[in-house]
Design an enzyme around this catalytic site. Structure first.
Site, mmCIF file in Angstrom:
data_model
loop_
_atom_site.group_PDB
_atom_site.id
_atom_site.type_symbol
_atom_site.label_atom_id
_atom_site.label_comp_id
_atom_site.label_asym_id
_atom_site.label_seq_id
_atom_site.Cartn_x
_atom_site.Cartn_y
_atom_site.Cartn_z
ATOM 1 N N ASN A 122 -3.122 12.498 2.770
ATOM 2 C CA ASN A 122 -2.261 13.669 2.698
ATOM 3 C C ASN A 122 -1.485 13.632 1.384
ATOM 4 O OD1 ASN A 122 -1.555 16.013 4.159
ATOM 5 N ND2 ASN A 122 0.407 15.129 4.784
ATOM 6 N N HIS A 148 -8.708 25.876 16.143
ATOM 7 C CA HIS A 148 -7.784 27.018 16.110
ATOM 8 C C HIS A 148 -8.507 28.332 15.826
ATOM 9 C CE1 HIS A 148 -4.052 24.244 15.317
ATOM 10 N NE2 HIS A 148 -4.452 24.224 16.567
ATOM 11 N N CYS A 179 -17.376 45.743 26.036
ATOM 12 C CA CYS A 179 -16.730 46.488 27.134
ATOM 13 C C CYS A 179 -16.115 47.810 26.677
ATOM 14 C CB CYS A 179 -15.687 45.621 27.837
ATOM 15 S SG CYS A 179 -14.145 45.401 26.899
ATOM 16 N N SER A 207 0.224 18.280 8.531
ATOM 17 C CA SER A 207 1.611 17.805 8.593
ATOM 18 C C SER A 207 1.923 17.066 9.885
ATOM 19 C CB SER A 207 2.571 18.984 8.429
ATOM 20 O OG SER A 207 2.407 19.895 9.494
ATOM 21 N N CYS A 245 -12.182 41.206 27.688
ATOM 22 C CA CYS A 245 -13.349 40.635 28.386
ATOM 23 C C CYS A 245 -13.804 39.303 27.803
ATOM 24 C CB CYS A 245 -14.510 41.641 28.398
ATOM 25 S SG CYS A 245 -15.370 41.784 26.824
ATOM 26 N N VAL A 300 -8.698 28.032 9.795
ATOM 27 C CA VAL A 300 -9.463 29.200 10.227
ATOM 28 C C VAL A 300 -10.354 29.721 9.103
ATOM 29 C CG1 VAL A 300 -7.880 29.860 12.085
ATOM 30 C CG2 VAL A 300 -7.437 30.696 9.762
ATOM 31 N N TYR A 352 -3.861 39.102 9.280
ATOM 32 C CA TYR A 352 -5.148 38.390 9.319
ATOM 33 C C TYR A 352 -6.195 39.059 8.428
ATOM 34 C CZ TYR A 352 -3.060 35.369 12.706
ATOM 35 O OH TYR A 352 -2.219 34.446 13.288
HETATM 36 P P1 OAD Z 1 0.912 22.479 7.387
HETATM 37 O O1 OAD Z 1 1.245 23.563 6.432
HETATM 38 O O2 OAD Z 1 1.837 22.219 8.507
HETATM 39 O O3 OAD Z 1 0.745 21.103 6.607
HETATM 40 C C1 OAD Z 1 -0.058 21.007 5.457
HETATM 41 C C2 OAD Z 1 -0.064 19.550 5.001
HETATM 42 O O4 OAD Z 1 -0.939 19.474 3.888
HETATM 43 C C3 OAD Z 1 1.301 19.017 4.567
HETATM 44 O O5 OAD Z 1 1.520 17.735 5.148
HETATM 45 C C4 OAD Z 1 1.162 18.909 3.046
HETATM 46 O O6 OAD Z 1 1.887 17.800 2.508
HETATM 47 C C5 OAD Z 1 -0.312 18.698 2.885
HETATM 48 N N1 OAD Z 1 -0.859 19.179 1.593
HETATM 49 C C6 OAD Z 1 -0.454 20.235 0.836
HETATM 50 N N2 OAD Z 1 -1.219 20.344 -0.265
HETATM 51 C C7 OAD Z 1 -2.133 19.329 -0.212
HETATM 52 C C8 OAD Z 1 -3.195 18.896 -1.058
HETATM 53 N N3 OAD Z 1 -3.496 19.522 -2.207
HETATM 54 N N4 OAD Z 1 -3.911 17.819 -0.681
HETATM 55 C C9 OAD Z 1 -3.637 17.162 0.488
HETATM 56 N N5 OAD Z 1 -2.648 17.529 1.315
HETATM 57 C C10 OAD Z 1 -1.905 18.598 0.981
HETATM 58 O O7 OAD Z 1 -0.580 22.781 7.906
HETATM 59 P P2 OAD Z 1 -1.351 22.180 9.173
HETATM 60 O O8 OAD Z 1 -0.941 20.780 9.442
HETATM 61 O O9 OAD Z 1 -2.774 22.473 8.994
HETATM 62 O O10 OAD Z 1 -1.894 26.688 13.614
HETATM 63 O O11 OAD Z 1 -0.799 23.109 10.320
HETATM 64 C C11 OAD Z 1 -1.282 22.949 11.603
HETATM 65 C C12 OAD Z 1 -1.313 24.267 12.317
HETATM 66 O O12 OAD Z 1 -0.014 24.875 12.230
HETATM 67 C C13 OAD Z 1 -2.224 25.314 11.717
HETATM 68 O O13 OAD Z 1 -3.548 25.187 12.143
HETATM 69 C C14 OAD Z 1 -1.628 26.591 12.202
HETATM 70 C C15 OAD Z 1 -0.190 26.278 11.929
HETATM 71 O O14 OAD Z 1 0.749 26.923 12.710
HETATM 72 C C16 OAD Z 1 -1.945 27.876 14.223
HETATM 73 O O15 OAD Z 1 -1.763 28.917 13.612
HETATM 74 C C17 OAD Z 1 -2.230 27.799 15.685
#
Ligand code: OAD
Length: 231
Positions: free
Chosen positions: A198, A106, A136, A174, A117, A90, A53
Site C-alpha cells: 500500500n 463490490h 421484467c 485502506s 427482479c 468496480v 455512476y
Molecule cells: P480507499 O480510498 O479507502 O483506500 C485506498 C488506499 O489506497 C489507501 O490506503 C491509499 O493509501 C492507497 N493508495 C492510494 N494511492 C495508491 C497507489 N498509487 N499505490 C498503492 N496504494 C495507493 O479505497 P478502498 O480501500 O478500495 O466500496 O475502499 C474500499 C471500499 O470503500 C470501496 O470498494 C468502496 C468504498 O466505499 C463501496 O462503494 C461499497
C-alpha cells in the site's frame, strides 16, 4: 501447490487515473456516501446516483491498466499454483491487464441490475433514470454495484478461497470497509503468510506479517518478481 489470494482496492487503480475514496480529495469527500452509495440515496434521488455512476463508468472505460494490474496477471500466468484476485474495485482494469476469473465483490460499473427482479445485463455507457429492465420491463434498472447496507457478492466463494490460501496479499486498500478488511484474519486462521502492499499503512497494518509501502506500479511488480524468483 501454494495458493495465493489477493485482495485489491482503489489504490491499485490510482495510477491509472481513477480516484480513491478516502485519500485527501477522494470521491467520498466530494460525494457523500449516503447520497450516492446507499439504496436510500438512490430512492431519494435516482438522477444524482445514475449521474455519479455514469461519470465513473465513462472515466473507467477510458482508463488503461497499469504495471500493477499487469504484474498480477503475470503472476497468475506463471505461478505454479492458483492465484485468485478478489477486487473491491468496480473498474475492469484487472481484466484489461490480462487477469482471469477476477471476483468483483463490490460489483462492476460494466453491469446493470434490475432492483425488482434481479436480472443482470451489460450496462449502457449512460444509464437513464427509470430505464426499463429487459427481462421484467419495470423501470428499475440500477448500476450493478454494491452499496452500503447491501451484502457484497460472492462471499461464500471468497471465504472458501481464503480457507485454502498459503499467501494472502492486500493491495491498495485502506482496510476500513468490512467484510474485506477482515479477510486478513481469515487468511491467518488458514495459516497463510500475509502481506500488505500500500502507499501507506492501512487501518489493519498490524495484522500483516510483511508490509511494503510505495506506489502500486512499483511495489507490486517487484513483489511479483520476488515470488516468481523464489520458485
Ligand atoms: P480507499 O480510498 O479507502 O483506500 C485506498 C488506499 O489506497 C489507501 O490506503 C491509499 O493509501 C492507497 N493508495 C492510494 N494511492 C495508491 C497507489 N498509487 N499505490 C498503492 N496504494 C495507493 O479505497 P478502498 O480501500 O478500495 O466500496 O475502499 C474500499 C471500499 O470503500 C470501496 O470498494 C468502496 C468504498 O466505499 C463501496 O462503494 C461499497
Amino acid at each position: 501447490m501454494e495458493k495465493i489470494v489477493i485482495l485489491t482496492g482503489a489504490g491499485i487503480s490510482a495510477e491509472s487515473g481513477l480516484g480513491t475514496f478516502r485519500d485527501e480529495g477522494g470521491l467520498w469527500s466530494r460525494h457523500p456516501i449516503e447520497d450516492v452509495a446507499t439504496p436510500e440515496g438512490f430512492a431519494r434521488d435516482p438522477a444524482l446516483v445514475q449521474g455519479f455512476y455514469n461519470a465513473r463508468r465513462v472515466q473507467a472505460a477510458r482508463a488503461q491498466p497499469n504495471a500493477a494490474h499487469r504484474a498480477l496477471a503475470r503472476l497468475q500466468r506463471n505461478w505454479p499454483g492458483e492465484v485468485v484476485i478478489v477486487t473491491q474495485n468496480v473498474d475492469s482494469l484487472h481484466e484489461a491487464g490480462g487477469a482471469q476469473g477476477v471476483i468483483h465483490m463490490h460489483g462492476t460499473l460494466a453491469g446493470a441490475l434490475c432492483a425488482a427482479c434481479g436480472h443482470r445485463w451489460p450496462a449502457p455507457d449512460e444509464m437513464a433514470v427509470g430505464e426499463p429492465c429487459p427481462a421484467c420491463t419495470r423501470p428499475t434498472a440500477r448500476p450493478d454495484v454494491v452499496w452500503f447496507g447491501e451484502m457484497p457478492y460472492h462471499m461464500d466463494e471468497i471465504y472458501d478461497h481464503l480457507a485454502g490460501a498459503s499467501i494472502f496479499a492486500a493491495i491498495g486498500t485502506s482496510g476500513q470497509v468490512y467484510p474485506a478488511a477482515a479477510f486478513v484474519h481469515e487468511a491467518i486462521a488458514a495459516g497463510a503468510r500475509t502481506v500488505e502492499l500500500n502507499l501507506e499503512p492501512s487501518a489493519g497494518v498490524s495484522s500483516f506479517d510483511e508490509t511494503v509501502f510505495g506506489p502500486a506500479t512499483q511495489v507490486v511488480p517487484a513483489w511479483v518478481d520476488g515470488l516468481l524468483g523464489q520458485r
